[in-house]
Design a protein around this motif. Structure first.
Motif, PDB file in Angstrom:
ATOM      1  N   ILE A  31       0.865  -1.074  -0.179  1.00 49.45           N
ATOM      2  CA  ILE A  31       0.095  -0.001  -0.085  1.00 49.45           C
ATOM      3  C   ILE A  31       0.820   1.161   0.036  1.00 49.45           C
ATOM      4  O   ILE A  31       2.204   1.261   0.396  1.00 49.45           O
ATOM      5  N   ILE A  32       0.323   2.256  -0.577  1.00 45.62           N
ATOM      6  CA  ILE A  32       0.758   3.703  -0.593  1.00 45.62           C
ATOM      7  C   ILE A  32       0.014   4.525   0.063  1.00 45.62           C
ATOM      8  O   ILE A  32      -1.058   4.642  -0.337  1.00 45.62           O
ATOM      9  N   LEU A  33       0.560   5.250   1.441  1.00 47.83           N
ATOM     10  CA  LEU A  33      -0.270   6.139   2.154  1.00 47.83           C
ATOM     11  C   LEU A  33       0.209   7.485   1.633  1.00 47.83           C
ATOM     12  O   LEU A  33       1.334   8.094   1.958  1.00 47.83           O
ATOM     13  N   GLN A  34      -0.609   8.060   0.474  1.00 40.50           N
ATOM     14  CA  GLN A  34      -0.318   9.379  -0.061  1.00 40.50           C
ATOM     15  C   GLN A  34      -1.719  10.248   0.091  1.00 40.50           C
ATOM     16  O   GLN A  34      -1.458  11.067   0.838  1.00 40.50           O
ATOM     17  N   SER A  35      -2.752  10.071  -0.878  1.00 42.02           N
ATOM     18  CA  SER A  35      -3.700  10.986  -0.896  1.00 42.02           C
ATOM     19  C   SER A  35      -5.118  10.046  -0.556  1.00 42.02           C
ATOM     20  O   SER A  35      -6.028  10.511  -0.136  1.00 42.02           O
ATOM     21  N   ASP A  36      -5.227   8.639  -0.861  1.00 47.00           N
ATOM     22  CA  ASP A  36      -6.277   7.983  -0.684  1.00 47.00           C
ATOM     23  C   ASP A  36      -6.400   7.210   0.532  1.00 47.00           C
ATOM     24  O   ASP A  36      -6.582   6.011   0.591  1.00 47.00           O
ATOM     25  N   PHE A  37      -6.413   7.963   1.482  1.00 49.97           N
ATOM     26  CA  PHE A  37      -6.410   7.274   2.943  1.00 49.97           C
ATOM     27  C   PHE A  37      -7.104   8.173   3.851  1.00 49.97           C
ATOM     28  O   PHE A  37      -6.881   9.425   3.589  1.00 49.97           O
ATOM     29  N   GLU A  38      -7.358   7.705   5.138  1.00 47.65           N
ATOM     30  CA  GLU A  38      -8.251   8.530   6.053  1.00 47.65           C
ATOM     31  C   GLU A  38      -7.855   7.761   7.421  1.00 47.65           C
ATOM     32  O   GLU A  38      -7.414   6.878   7.369  1.00 47.65           O
ATOM     33  N   GLN A  39      -7.884   8.637   8.448  1.00 46.39           N
ATOM     34  CA  GLN A  39      -8.090   8.044   9.965  1.00 46.39           C
ATOM     35  C   GLN A  39      -6.723   7.255  10.200  1.00 46.39           C
ATOM     36  O   GLN A  39      -6.881   5.891  10.656  1.00 46.39           O
ATOM     37  N   LEU A  40      -5.623   7.601   9.817  1.00 52.62           N
ATOM     38  CA  LEU A  40      -4.385   6.809  10.115  1.00 52.62           C
ATOM     39  C   LEU A  40      -4.201   6.953  11.854  1.00 52.62           C
ATOM     40  O   LEU A  40      -4.149   8.136  12.249  1.00 52.62           O
ATOM     41  N   ASN A  41      -4.194   5.778  12.363  1.00 54.85           N
ATOM     42  CA  ASN A  41      -3.952   5.735  13.674  1.00 54.85           C
ATOM     43  C   ASN A  41      -2.721   4.962  13.818  1.00 54.85           C
ATOM     44  O   ASN A  41      -2.589   3.721  13.773  1.00 54.85           O
ATOM     45  N   VAL A  42      -1.561   5.375  14.581  1.00 55.08           N
ATOM     46  CA  VAL A  42      -0.272   4.726  14.630  1.00 55.08           C
ATOM     47  C   VAL A  42      -0.194   4.457  16.418  1.00 55.08           C
ATOM     48  O   VAL A  42      -0.321   5.222  17.038  1.00 55.08           O
ATOM     49  N   LYS A  43      -0.001   3.056  16.586  1.00 56.17           N
ATOM     50  CA  LYS A  43       0.206   2.549  17.819  1.00 56.17           C
ATOM     51  C   LYS A  43       1.608   2.292  17.975  1.00 56.17           C
ATOM     52  O   LYS A  43       2.241   2.230  17.123  1.00 56.17           O
ATOM     53  N   ASP A  44       1.998   1.756  19.206  1.00 59.50           N
ATOM     54  CA  ASP A  44       3.512   1.238  19.453  1.00 59.50           C
ATOM     55  C   ASP A  44       3.753  -0.028  18.583  1.00 59.50           C
ATOM     56  O   ASP A  44       4.767  -0.091  18.374  1.00 59.50           O
ATOM     57  N   ASP A  45       2.715  -0.700  18.526  1.00 59.81           N
ATOM     58  CA  ASP A  45       2.984  -1.949  17.834  1.00 59.81           C
ATOM     59  C   ASP A  45       2.209  -2.423  16.512  1.00 59.81           C
ATOM     60  O   ASP A  45       2.222  -3.399  15.883  1.00 59.81           O
ATOM     61  N   ARG A  46       1.299  -1.352  15.973  1.00 60.72           N
ATOM     62  CA  ARG A  46       0.665  -1.527  14.818  1.00 60.72           C
ATOM     63  C   ARG A  46       0.074   0.014  14.305  1.00 60.72           C
ATOM     64  O   ARG A  46       0.298   0.828  14.973  1.00 60.72           O
ATOM     65  N   PHE A  47      -0.460  -0.268  13.099  1.00 61.80           N
ATOM     66  CA  PHE A  47      -1.328   0.982  12.806  1.00 61.80           C
ATOM     67  C   PHE A  47      -2.295   0.507  11.980  1.00 61.80           C
ATOM     68  O   PHE A  47      -2.662  -0.674  11.688  1.00 61.80           O
ATOM     69  N   ASP A  48      -3.593   1.448  11.917  1.00 61.14           N
ATOM     70  CA  ASP A  48      -4.746   0.844  11.433  1.00 61.14           C
ATOM     71  C   ASP A  48      -5.109   2.307  10.377  1.00 61.14           C
ATOM     72  O   ASP A  48      -4.684   3.516  10.843  1.00 61.14           O
ATOM     73  N   VAL A  49      -5.744   2.008   9.254  1.00 64.45           N
ATOM     74  CA  VAL A  49      -5.996   3.197   8.303  1.00 64.45           C
ATOM     75  C   VAL A  49      -7.113   2.857   7.589  1.00 64.45           C
ATOM     76  O   VAL A  49      -7.586   1.564   7.393  1.00 64.45           O
ATOM     77  N   LEU A  50      -8.050   3.720   7.381  1.00 66.16           N
ATOM     78  CA  LEU A  50      -9.005   3.461   6.319  1.00 66.16           C
ATOM     79  C   LEU A  50      -8.418   4.011   4.871  1.00 66.16           C
ATOM     80  O   LEU A  50      -8.129   5.322   4.586  1.00 66.16           O
ATOM     81  N   LEU A  51      -8.408   2.985   4.052  1.00 71.84           N
ATOM     82  CA  LEU A  51      -8.089   3.262   2.695  1.00 71.84           C
ATOM     83  C   LEU A  51      -9.126   3.420   1.645  1.00 71.84           C
ATOM     84  O   LEU A  51     -10.274   2.791   1.914  1.00 71.84           O
ATOM     85  N   ARG A  52      -9.111   4.184   0.773  1.00 70.13           N
ATOM     86  CA  ARG A  52     -10.212   4.638  -0.284  1.00 70.13           C
ATOM     87  C   ARG A  52      -9.533   3.767  -1.550  1.00 70.13           C
ATOM     88  O   ARG A  52      -8.541   4.182  -2.166  1.00 70.13           O
ATOM     89  N   LEU A  53     -10.336   2.468  -1.809  1.00 68.27           N
ATOM     90  CA  LEU A  53      -9.851   1.775  -2.910  1.00 68.27           C
ATOM     91  C   LEU A  53     -11.025   1.534  -4.011  1.00 68.27           C
ATOM     92  O   LEU A  53     -12.120   1.230  -3.598  1.00 68.27           O
ATOM     93  N   ARG A  54     -10.659   2.114  -5.001  1.00 71.43           N
ATOM     94  CA  ARG A  54     -11.803   1.994  -6.267  1.00 71.43           C
ATOM     95  C   ARG A  54     -13.155   2.389  -5.767  1.00 71.43           C
ATOM     96  O   ARG A  54     -14.123   1.681  -5.962  1.00 71.43           O
ATOM     97  N   GLY A  55     -13.189   3.368  -5.001  1.00 74.89           N
ATOM     98  CA  GLY A  55     -14.546   3.993  -4.745  1.00 74.89           C
ATOM     99  C   GLY A  55     -15.161   3.491  -3.488  1.00 74.89           C
ATOM    100  O   GLY A  55     -16.176   4.046  -2.873  1.00 74.89           O
ATOM    101  N   SER A  56     -14.409   2.643  -2.845  1.00 72.54           N
ATOM    102  CA  SER A  56     -14.986   1.916  -1.599  1.00 72.54           C
ATOM    103  C   SER A  56     -13.915   2.053  -0.501  1.00 72.54           C
ATOM    104  O   SER A  56     -12.966   2.516  -0.640  1.00 72.54           O
ATOM    105  N   ARG A  57     -14.255   2.039   0.654  1.00 67.38           N
ATOM    106  CA  ARG A  57     -13.564   2.257   1.887  1.00 67.38           C
ATOM    107  C   ARG A  57     -13.152   1.248   2.489  1.00 67.38           C
ATOM    108  O   ARG A  57     -14.101   0.061   2.726  1.00 67.38           O
ATOM    109  N   GLU A  58     -11.939   0.709   2.926  1.00 65.07           N
ATOM    110  CA  GLU A  58     -11.484  -0.619   3.515  1.00 65.07           C
ATOM    111  C   GLU A  58     -10.573  -0.224   4.806  1.00 65.07           C
ATOM    112  O   GLU A  58      -9.595   0.475   4.624  1.00 65.07           O
TER     113      GLU A  58
END
Length: 119
Positions: A69-96
């Motif tokens: 994955i490339i975190l550049q412009s099609d992502f939201e809600q990036l949450n970085v923790k000490d051991d992981r991260f989670d992110v909402l990706l926008r892929l082909r019109g849907s959110r994952e």
């Protein structure tokens, strides 16, 4: 000049990058992820089957082993923790929503350098 080129090439080679499993690499990953933006894209490849990785069934089916994955412009809600991260990706019109523990990361780089690589 040739020697300088070789030094740059060797430093950028995955064979000479720090393993992503090391604590120092994980610290760099967390630090760099927090800077991800359109001006500073962050790229990473992770093992989709690793413990703690959370993906939709559709993404898991499409990427059974690894996903980049490339975190550049099609992502939201990036949450970085000490051991992981989670992110909402926008892929082909849907959110994952994707959750990636740092131990699942195979390689990580930004526009300026390879931060780590497991092979």
């Amino acid at each position: 000049m040739l020697l300088l080129f070789l030094v740059i090439l060797i430093a950028a080679s995955p064979a000479f990058a720090e393993p992503c499993s090391k604590p120092t690499a994980r610290s760099k990953i967390a630090e760099t992820l927090r800077l991800a933006s359109e001006q500073r894209p962050v790229n990473l490849t992770f093992r989709t089957g690793a413990d703690g990785v959370k993906l939709s069934i559709g993404l898991k089916t499409k990427y059974p082993d690894d996903m980049t994955i490339i975190l550049q412009s099609d992502f939201e809600q990036l949450n970085v923790k000490d051991d992981r991260f989670d992110v909402l990706l926008r892929l082909r019109g849907s959110r994952e929503r994707v959750t990636v523990p740092f131990h699942a990361i195979k390689s990580f780089w930004d526009t300026s350098e390879l931060k780590c690589s497991d092979g």
